[in-house]
Design a protein around this motif. Structure first.
Motif, PDB file in Angstrom:
ATOM      1  N   LEU A  20       0.078  -6.965   8.852  1.00  0.00           N
ATOM      2  CA  LEU A  20      -0.529  -7.128   7.528  1.00  0.00           C
ATOM      3  C   LEU A  20      -1.063  -8.544   7.347  1.00  0.00           C
ATOM      4  O   LEU A  20      -2.165  -8.746   6.833  1.00  0.00           O
ATOM      5  CB  LEU A  20       0.514  -6.817   6.442  1.00  0.00           C
ATOM      6  CG  LEU A  20       0.013  -6.836   5.003  1.00  0.00           C
ATOM      7  CD1 LEU A  20      -1.099  -5.825   4.799  1.00  0.00           C
ATOM      8  CD2 LEU A  20       1.169  -6.545   4.039  1.00  0.00           C
ATOM      9  N   LYS A  52      -6.775  -6.893  -1.264  1.00  0.00           N
ATOM     10  CA  LYS A  52      -5.768  -5.822  -1.222  1.00  0.00           C
ATOM     11  C   LYS A  52      -4.579  -6.213  -0.350  1.00  0.00           C
ATOM     12  O   LYS A  52      -3.421  -6.017  -0.713  1.00  0.00           O
ATOM     13  CB  LYS A  52      -6.411  -4.534  -0.696  1.00  0.00           C
ATOM     14  CG  LYS A  52      -7.416  -3.910  -1.650  1.00  0.00           C
ATOM     15  CD  LYS A  52      -8.043  -2.672  -1.029  1.00  0.00           C
ATOM     16  CE  LYS A  52      -9.088  -2.069  -1.953  1.00  0.00           C
ATOM     17  NZ  LYS A  52      -9.744  -0.885  -1.335  1.00  0.00           N
ATOM     18  N   ASP A  53      -4.868  -6.763   0.860  1.00  0.00           N
ATOM     19  CA  ASP A  53      -3.783  -7.145   1.780  1.00  0.00           C
ATOM     20  C   ASP A  53      -2.936  -8.269   1.201  1.00  0.00           C
ATOM     21  O   ASP A  53      -1.706  -8.259   1.315  1.00  0.00           O
ATOM     22  CB  ASP A  53      -4.371  -7.575   3.133  1.00  0.00           C
ATOM     23  CG  ASP A  53      -4.957  -6.399   3.897  1.00  0.00           C
ATOM     24  OD1 ASP A  53      -5.772  -6.636   4.806  1.00  0.00           O
ATOM     25  OD2 ASP A  53      -4.597  -5.247   3.604  1.00  0.00           O
ATOM     26  N   GLU A  55      -2.396  -8.962  -1.951  1.00  0.00           N
ATOM     27  CA  GLU A  55      -1.549  -8.455  -3.039  1.00  0.00           C
ATOM     28  C   GLU A  55      -0.309  -7.757  -2.486  1.00  0.00           C
ATOM     29  O   GLU A  55       0.789  -7.875  -3.028  1.00  0.00           O
ATOM     30  CB  GLU A  55      -2.352  -7.495  -3.914  1.00  0.00           C
ATOM     31  CG  GLU A  55      -3.384  -8.228  -4.777  1.00  0.00           C
ATOM     32  CD  GLU A  55      -4.252  -7.288  -5.594  1.00  0.00           C
ATOM     33  OE1 GLU A  55      -4.255  -6.063  -5.259  1.00  0.00           O
ATOM     34  OE2 GLU A  55      -4.888  -7.750  -6.548  1.00  0.00           O
ATOM     35  N   ILE A  56      -0.460  -7.030  -1.355  1.00  0.00           N
ATOM     36  CA  ILE A  56       0.690  -6.368  -0.726  1.00  0.00           C
ATOM     37  C   ILE A  56       1.655  -7.410  -0.179  1.00  0.00           C
ATOM     38  O   ILE A  56       2.881  -7.305  -0.330  1.00  0.00           O
ATOM     39  CB  ILE A  56       0.213  -5.427   0.405  1.00  0.00           C
ATOM     40  CG1 ILE A  56      -0.624  -4.283  -0.186  1.00  0.00           C
ATOM     41  CG2 ILE A  56       1.411  -4.874   1.174  1.00  0.00           C
ATOM     42  CD1 ILE A  56      -1.270  -3.407   0.867  1.00  0.00           C
ATOM     43  N   VAL A  57       1.098  -8.466   0.476  1.00  0.00           N
ATOM     44  CA  VAL A  57       1.939  -9.543   1.014  1.00  0.00           C
ATOM     45  C   VAL A  57       2.737 -10.197  -0.102  1.00  0.00           C
ATOM     46  O   VAL A  57       3.928 -10.466   0.029  1.00  0.00           O
ATOM     47  CB  VAL A  57       1.053 -10.597   1.729  1.00  0.00           C
ATOM     48  CG1 VAL A  57       1.877 -11.847   2.049  1.00  0.00           C
ATOM     49  CG2 VAL A  57       0.482 -10.026   3.004  1.00  0.00           C
ATOM     50  N   TRP A  58       2.052 -10.422  -1.229  1.00  0.00           N
ATOM     51  CA  TRP A  58       2.691 -11.074  -2.368  1.00  0.00           C
ATOM     52  C   TRP A  58       3.872 -10.232  -2.876  1.00  0.00           C
ATOM     53  O   TRP A  58       4.956 -10.735  -3.156  1.00  0.00           O
ATOM     54  CB  TRP A  58       1.653 -11.244  -3.466  1.00  0.00           C
ATOM     55  CG  TRP A  58       1.893 -12.429  -4.356  1.00  0.00           C
ATOM     56  CD1 TRP A  58       3.074 -13.039  -4.626  1.00  0.00           C
ATOM     57  CD2 TRP A  58       0.900 -13.159  -5.073  1.00  0.00           C
ATOM     58  NE1 TRP A  58       2.892 -14.077  -5.470  1.00  0.00           N
ATOM     59  CE2 TRP A  58       1.569 -14.188  -5.773  1.00  0.00           C
ATOM     60  CE3 TRP A  58      -0.478 -13.051  -5.226  1.00  0.00           C
ATOM     61  CZ2 TRP A  58       0.912 -15.087  -6.603  1.00  0.00           C
ATOM     62  CZ3 TRP A  58      -1.121 -13.941  -6.042  1.00  0.00           C
ATOM     63  CH2 TRP A  58      -0.443 -14.950  -6.712  1.00  0.00           C
ATOM     64  N   GLU A  59       3.635  -8.926  -3.019  1.00  0.00           N
ATOM     65  CA  GLU A  59       4.691  -8.030  -3.499  1.00  0.00           C
ATOM     66  C   GLU A  59       5.876  -8.017  -2.542  1.00  0.00           C
ATOM     67  O   GLU A  59       7.035  -8.056  -2.958  1.00  0.00           O
ATOM     68  CB  GLU A  59       4.132  -6.616  -3.664  1.00  0.00           C
ATOM     69  CG  GLU A  59       3.139  -6.495  -4.822  1.00  0.00           C
ATOM     70  CD  GLU A  59       2.524  -5.114  -4.881  1.00  0.00           C
ATOM     71  OE1 GLU A  59       2.896  -4.261  -4.024  1.00  0.00           O
ATOM     72  OE2 GLU A  59       1.683  -4.879  -5.770  1.00  0.00           O
ATOM     73  N   ARG A  60       5.605  -7.979  -1.240  1.00  0.00           N
ATOM     74  CA  ARG A  60       6.682  -7.959  -0.241  1.00  0.00           C
ATOM     75  C   ARG A  60       7.481  -9.260  -0.265  1.00  0.00           C
ATOM     76  O   ARG A  60       8.702  -9.258  -0.145  1.00  0.00           O
ATOM     77  CB  ARG A  60       6.104  -7.729   1.142  1.00  0.00           C
ATOM     78  CG  ARG A  60       5.596  -6.301   1.351  1.00  0.00           C
ATOM     79  CD  ARG A  60       5.171  -6.100   2.797  1.00  0.00           C
ATOM     80  NE  ARG A  60       4.705  -4.737   3.018  1.00  0.00           N
ATOM     81  CZ  ARG A  60       4.266  -4.292   4.191  1.00  0.00           C
ATOM     82  NH1 ARG A  60       4.243  -5.102   5.242  1.00  0.00           N
ATOM     83  NH2 ARG A  60       3.846  -3.045   4.316  1.00  0.00           N
ATOM     84  N   THR A  63       9.889  -9.228  -3.256  1.00  0.00           N
ATOM     85  CA  THR A  63      11.013  -8.318  -3.039  1.00  0.00           C
ATOM     86  C   THR A  63      11.975  -8.881  -2.006  1.00  0.00           C
ATOM     87  O   THR A  63      13.203  -8.839  -2.186  1.00  0.00           O
ATOM     88  CB  THR A  63      10.484  -6.950  -2.553  1.00  0.00           C
ATOM     89  OG1 THR A  63       9.572  -6.448  -3.522  1.00  0.00           O
ATOM     90  CG2 THR A  63      11.635  -5.981  -2.378  1.00  0.00           C
TER      91      THR A  63
END
Length: 261
Positions: A20, A52-53, A55-60, A63
């Protein structure tokens, strides 16, 4: 195959089978190459994929951070309960834990800020591309409609007569008349305000300022017609330039841009 072509090839391979993080980095670099080549469609697609990528990295990251901090906290609580005779040593461990945790949070903050900055830069690049396309379309339309258009001239005269009447009466344009007047000016100039609103959201005052600027109304008159001070009109024009172009500018620069559409 040149260095640039080789780089593009490997970035495209990363886009298909990379991690990612690698995909996000590849999308960003491919977008830069596309911008250099003035390939708006490719640049737009790569920048969208990058956002998009990221935003996913940020969410991961968020968490994973919470999970790690919770695990460390539970571990220290358990150790404290099981080792009551080692209070002094335990306090040192806690101090170390919080110090490392603080450093980790600071580093994470810097990293998230970096991701945020990259994301905002990608959005700004898309915005500038849309503004350039809007200006190019306007120039092409002006070239195609270089001949006189009697209907538009009549509409332009009607609008200016109404505005001149309000100026002579030293009265602001009534709220009830703004929607009708705005529609007429917008139609006269191929919906330029609607197209600006699609790029950046405009409030009613900002729309009114843009409409009157397009009709070549002086800022001092715009202030009276909108029932605002001259300073408020100048500040709004300066703010609009920064909002759309991502950098400081003068009110006159915004006026020039509006007149170019």
């Amino acid at each position: 195959m040149g260095i640039k072509d080789t780089a593009c090839y490997y970035y495209e391979q990363l886009m298909e089978c990379g991690t990612l993080y690698a995909r996000a980095d590849a999308a960003w670099n491919l977008a830069q190459y596309a911008i250099q080549e003035q390939n708006s469609e490719k640049a737009y697609n790569f920048l969208n994929q990058y956002i998009k990528d990221i935003e996913i990295v940020w969410e991961r990251n968020d968490t994973e951070t919470v999970r790690k901090l919770r695990a460390l906290y539970n571990y220290n609580i358990k150790e404290k309960e099981n080792q009551q005779l080692k209070i002094e040593n335990k306090q040192k461990q806690l101090h170390l834990f919080f110090a490392l945790g603080g450093i980790f949070v600071v580093l994470l903050g810097f990293y998230n800020y970096y991701l945020y900055s990259q994301k905002e830069q990608a959005k700004l690049n898309l915005q500038l591309m849309k503004l350039k396309q809007l200006k190019d379309d306007s120039e092409k339309r002006k070239a195609d409609n270089s001949g006189k258009n009697e209907d538009k001239e009549l509409l332009n005269t009607k609008i200016l007569q109404y505005i001149e009447k309000c100026i002579q009466q030293e009265a602001p344009i009534p709220t009830a008349e703004w929607e009708k007047l705005g529609t007429m000016i917008n139609n006269l100039h191929s919906g330029f305000v609607d197209k600006l609103s699609e790029i950046c959201k405009l409030n009613s005052f900002e729309k009114h300022v843009c409409l009157l600027l397009k009709m070549n109304i002086m800022p001092t008159h715009i202030a009276k017609l909108t029932n605002h001070s001259k300073e408020a009109v100048s500040a709004t024009r300066r703010r609009l330039y920064k909002k759309f172009f991502g950098q400081e500018g003068t009110p006159q620069q915004w006026d020039e841009f509006i007149n170019s559409l």
